[in-house]
Design a protein around this motif. Sequence first.
Motif, PDB file in Angstrom:
ATOM      1  N   VAL A   1     -45.920   0.573 -26.170  1.00 23.12           N
ATOM      2  CA  VAL A   1     -46.884   1.192 -27.081  1.00 23.12           C
ATOM      3  C   VAL A   1     -47.193   0.268 -28.252  1.00 23.12           C
ATOM      4  CG1 VAL A   1     -47.244   3.086 -28.723  1.00 23.12           C
ATOM      5  CG2 VAL A   1     -46.320   3.565 -26.448  1.00 23.12           C
ATOM      6  N   PHE A   2     -46.146  -0.298 -28.865  1.00 23.88           N
ATOM      7  CA  PHE A   2     -46.376  -1.187 -30.007  1.00 23.88           C
ATOM      8  C   PHE A   2     -47.111  -2.454 -29.594  1.00 23.88           C
ATOM      9  CE2 PHE A   2     -43.303   1.448 -32.243  1.00 23.88           C
ATOM     10  CZ  PHE A   2     -43.818   1.439 -33.531  1.00 23.88           C
ATOM     11  N   GLU A   3     -46.757  -2.978 -28.434  1.00 23.56           N
ATOM     12  CA  GLU A   3     -47.444  -4.177 -27.955  1.00 23.56           C
ATOM     13  C   GLU A   3     -48.917  -3.884 -27.655  1.00 23.56           C
ATOM     14  OE1 GLU A   3     -46.631  -7.375 -27.680  1.00 23.56           O
ATOM     15  OE2 GLU A   3     -44.826  -6.838 -28.806  1.00 23.56           O
ATOM     16  N   TRP A   4     -49.199  -2.703 -27.107  1.00 18.36           N
ATOM     17  CA  TRP A   4     -50.589  -2.332 -26.806  1.00 18.36           C
ATOM     18  C   TRP A   4     -51.410  -2.285 -28.086  1.00 18.36           C
ATOM     19  CZ3 TRP A   4     -54.460   0.931 -27.982  1.00 18.36           C
ATOM     20  CH2 TRP A   4     -55.525   1.036 -27.085  1.00 18.36           C
ATOM     21  N   PHE A   5     -50.864  -1.617 -29.113  1.00 19.24           N
ATOM     22  CA  PHE A   5     -51.610  -1.510 -30.365  1.00 19.24           C
ATOM     23  C   PHE A   5     -51.691  -2.868 -31.075  1.00 19.24           C
ATOM     24  CE2 PHE A   5     -50.927   3.072 -29.903  1.00 19.24           C
ATOM     25  CZ  PHE A   5     -52.171   3.544 -30.329  1.00 19.24           C
ATOM     26  N   LYS A   6     -50.660  -3.686 -30.914  1.00 19.69           N
ATOM     27  CA  LYS A   6     -50.694  -5.010 -31.518  1.00 19.69           C
ATOM     28  C   LYS A   6     -51.824  -5.848 -30.936  1.00 19.69           C
ATOM     29  CE  LYS A   6     -47.755  -9.038 -32.401  1.00 19.69           C
ATOM     30  NZ  LYS A   6     -46.409  -9.634 -32.185  1.00 19.69           N
ATOM     31  N   LYS A   7     -52.021  -5.744 -29.627  1.00 19.90           N
ATOM     32  CA  LYS A   7     -53.076  -6.496 -28.955  1.00 19.90           C
ATOM     33  C   LYS A   7     -54.471  -5.965 -29.288  1.00 19.90           C
ATOM     34  CE  LYS A   7     -50.212  -7.702 -24.946  1.00 19.90           C
ATOM     35  NZ  LYS A   7     -49.994  -7.474 -23.504  1.00 19.90           N
ATOM     36  N   ASN A   8     -54.529  -4.715 -29.703  1.00 16.80           N
ATOM     37  CA  ASN A   8     -55.823  -4.076 -29.953  1.00 16.80           C
ATOM     38  C   ASN A   8     -56.037  -3.737 -31.430  1.00 16.80           C
ATOM     39  OD1 ASN A   8     -57.061  -3.453 -27.088  1.00 16.80           O
ATOM     40  ND2 ASN A   8     -54.873  -3.006 -26.944  1.00 16.80           N
ATOM     41  N   SER A   9     -55.432  -4.558 -32.302  1.00 16.17           N
ATOM     42  CA  SER A   9     -55.550  -4.339 -33.741  1.00 16.17           C
ATOM     43  C   SER A   9     -55.695  -5.672 -34.451  1.00 16.17           C
ATOM     44  CB  SER A   9     -54.300  -3.616 -34.260  1.00 16.17           C
ATOM     45  OG  SER A   9     -54.091  -2.394 -33.596  1.00 16.17           O
ATOM     46  N   PRO A  10     -56.114  -5.647 -35.709  1.00 15.06           N
ATOM     47  CA  PRO A  10     -56.193  -6.897 -36.479  1.00 15.06           C
ATOM     48  C   PRO A  10     -54.826  -7.566 -36.579  1.00 15.06           C
ATOM     49  CG  PRO A  10     -57.360  -5.131 -37.598  1.00 15.06           C
ATOM     50  CD  PRO A  10     -56.614  -4.494 -36.473  1.00 15.06           C
ATOM     51  N   SER A  11     -54.787  -8.856 -36.690  1.00 16.74           N
ATOM     52  CA  SER A  11     -53.538  -9.600 -36.778  1.00 16.74           C
ATOM     53  C   SER A  11     -52.703  -9.129 -37.967  1.00 16.74           C
ATOM     54  CB  SER A  11     -53.829 -11.094 -36.918  1.00 16.74           C
ATOM     55  OG  SER A  11     -52.651 -11.823 -37.082  1.00 16.74           O
ATOM     56  N   GLY A  12     -51.415  -8.877 -37.700  1.00 16.40           N
ATOM     57  CA  GLY A  12     -50.493  -8.485 -38.766  1.00 16.40           C
ATOM     58  C   GLY A  12     -50.527  -7.021 -39.138  1.00 16.40           C
ATOM     59  N   ALA A  13     -51.345  -6.228 -38.475  1.00 17.60           N
ATOM     60  CA  ALA A  13     -51.494  -4.821 -38.856  1.00 17.60           C
ATOM     61  C   ALA A  13     -50.265  -3.988 -38.534  1.00 17.60           C
ATOM     62  CB  ALA A  13     -52.709  -4.209 -38.148  1.00 17.60           C
ATOM     63  N   HIS A  14     -49.424  -4.464 -37.610  1.00 14.87           N
ATOM     64  CA  HIS A  14     -48.290  -3.655 -37.167  1.00 14.87           C
ATOM     65  C   HIS A  14     -46.937  -4.271 -37.487  1.00 14.87           C
ATOM     66  CE1 HIS A  14     -50.937  -0.849 -35.181  1.00 14.87           C
ATOM     67  NE2 HIS A  14     -51.561  -1.860 -34.633  1.00 14.87           N
ATOM     68  N   GLN A  15     -46.880  -5.038 -38.537  1.00  8.44           N
ATOM     69  CA  GLN A  15     -45.594  -5.550 -38.974  1.00  8.44           C
ATOM     70  C   GLN A  15     -44.827  -4.406 -39.634  1.00  8.44           C
ATOM     71  OE1 GLN A  15     -46.365  -8.894 -41.490  1.00  8.44           O
ATOM     72  NE2 GLN A  15     -47.041 -10.196 -39.810  1.00  8.44           N
ATOM     73  N   VAL A  16     -43.740  -3.968 -38.986  1.00 12.64           N
ATOM     74  CA  VAL A  16     -42.994  -2.813 -39.486  1.00 12.64           C
ATOM     75  C   VAL A  16     -41.519  -3.165 -39.606  1.00 12.64           C
ATOM     76  CG1 VAL A  16     -44.579  -1.138 -38.517  1.00 12.64           C
ATOM     77  CG2 VAL A  16     -42.648  -1.916 -37.144  1.00 12.64           C
ATOM     78  N   GLY A  17     -40.811  -2.470 -40.458  1.00 10.96           N
ATOM     79  CA  GLY A  17     -39.371  -2.631 -40.599  1.00 10.96           C
ATOM     80  C   GLY A  17     -38.694  -1.306 -40.411  1.00 10.96           C
ATOM     81  N   SER A  18     -37.613  -1.105 -41.116  1.00 10.56           N
ATOM     82  CA  SER A  18     -36.887   0.148 -41.043  1.00 10.56           C
ATOM     83  C   SER A  18     -37.589   1.200 -41.893  1.00 10.56           C
ATOM     84  CB  SER A  18     -35.455  -0.060 -41.532  1.00 10.56           C
ATOM     85  OG  SER A  18     -34.794  -1.026 -40.751  1.00 10.56           O
ATOM     86  N   VAL A  19     -37.195   2.455 -41.680  1.00 13.82           N
ATOM     87  CA  VAL A  19     -37.701   3.535 -42.520  1.00 13.82           C
ATOM     88  C   VAL A  19     -37.249   3.312 -43.967  1.00 13.82           C
ATOM     89  CG1 VAL A  19     -37.536   6.012 -42.981  1.00 13.82           C
ATOM     90  CG2 VAL A  19     -37.758   5.204 -40.640  1.00 13.82           C
ATOM     91  N   TYR A  20     -36.012   2.821 -44.094  1.00 16.76           N
ATOM     92  CA  TYR A  20     -35.441   2.601 -45.428  1.00 16.76           C
ATOM     93  C   TYR A  20     -34.316   1.581 -45.305  1.00 16.76           C
ATOM     94  CZ  TYR A  20     -32.596   3.473 -49.614  1.00 16.76           C
ATOM     95  OH  TYR A  20     -31.878   3.319 -50.765  1.00 16.76           O
ATOM     96  N   THR A  21     -34.147   0.764 -46.319  1.00 13.42           N
ATOM     97  CA  THR A  21     -33.049  -0.189 -46.360  1.00 13.42           C
ATOM     98  C   THR A  21     -32.178   0.087 -47.566  1.00 13.42           C
ATOM     99  OG1 THR A  21     -34.384  -1.894 -45.271  1.00 13.42           O
ATOM    100  CG2 THR A  21     -32.406  -2.628 -46.438  1.00 13.42           C
ATOM    101  N   GLY A  22     -30.976   0.584 -47.305  1.00 16.98           N
ATOM    102  CA  GLY A  22     -30.012   0.823 -48.364  1.00 16.98           C
ATOM    103  C   GLY A  22     -29.132  -0.407 -48.566  1.00 16.98           C
TER     104      GLY A  22
END
Length: 284
Positions: free
Chosen positions: A55-76
């Motif tokens: 799913v993430f790869e599909w949206f990455k291929k079909n979105s502007p470059s860098g639009a799906h750079q994600v990390g954790s929900v939170y970093t403690g």
Amino acid sequence: MKFDEPQLSDWLYKKNQEYRAKNIIHKQRPFLALSELTAQNNLSIPFNHPISTFVFEWFKKNSPSGAHQVGSVYTGVLYFDSAFWPVEVPIIFGEVILSPSDSLQNMPALIKHELLNSSSEMKQYTEHWLNCIDYGYGSTESSFSNSNATALFNSAQAELSGGNSLLLDTRSNPKAILSYRLTAEIFFKAILVEQRNFTEKQIKDLNHDLATAHRECSPVLNTVTFSKVAHDLQVFPPFVSARYESPSWDQEDLWAACRVVQTIAAETTRLHSTRNLKLCATKT
């Protein structure tokens, strides 16, 4: 769990059209798609599952470059072996098994082994980890009826993240304790505005008195965990003078401040969301 790639691709294409029509930003689209996928098919899909990857790869291929750079929900933050370590709260979908050790992604295996085999250190870390988990997920669900409380909550979140970043720098910045102090103050005020209808004047009259603010919050947060916070607040320096003095706080002070503010953050989100993994862990 098998899946048909062409069929899933067609489904994602249609969903992407829906999201475009609704002006949903690209970064949110894979999360929405996975959420709908789990609900429609009664699935449990962890973040590292092949379906999630697809799913993430599909949206990455079909979105502007860098639009799906994600990390954790939170970093403690965790302090162990004279160093501060990130505690990652993972992005998940459906029902998955969470483990305290999995959140220490950047900790070397040998050091992690020492932590896991120390009953006292592991007990303290597990309690702190539960606070990170409940805050991380609860902060995305917390709901406030008062717009001023919402603004205060958002401000406290920003201060908390800032304090964590200062500790996780290559050279930990002791000024993090000031960010943590302000975080605690703002979380207290968000609770008082939302739960006790404090006016702007009442909030202003509290000034920067953490002890009084905590005492005012106690009627609506009458838990053993929150009651212990009163003593732990002593780690924070006076608000005004500390901002103009050279930092003299050692790592133990910074860790104590980090723990107490993470507790306050978790208790705030538990009060305003349905997240309470710590309660579930206590009952089991």
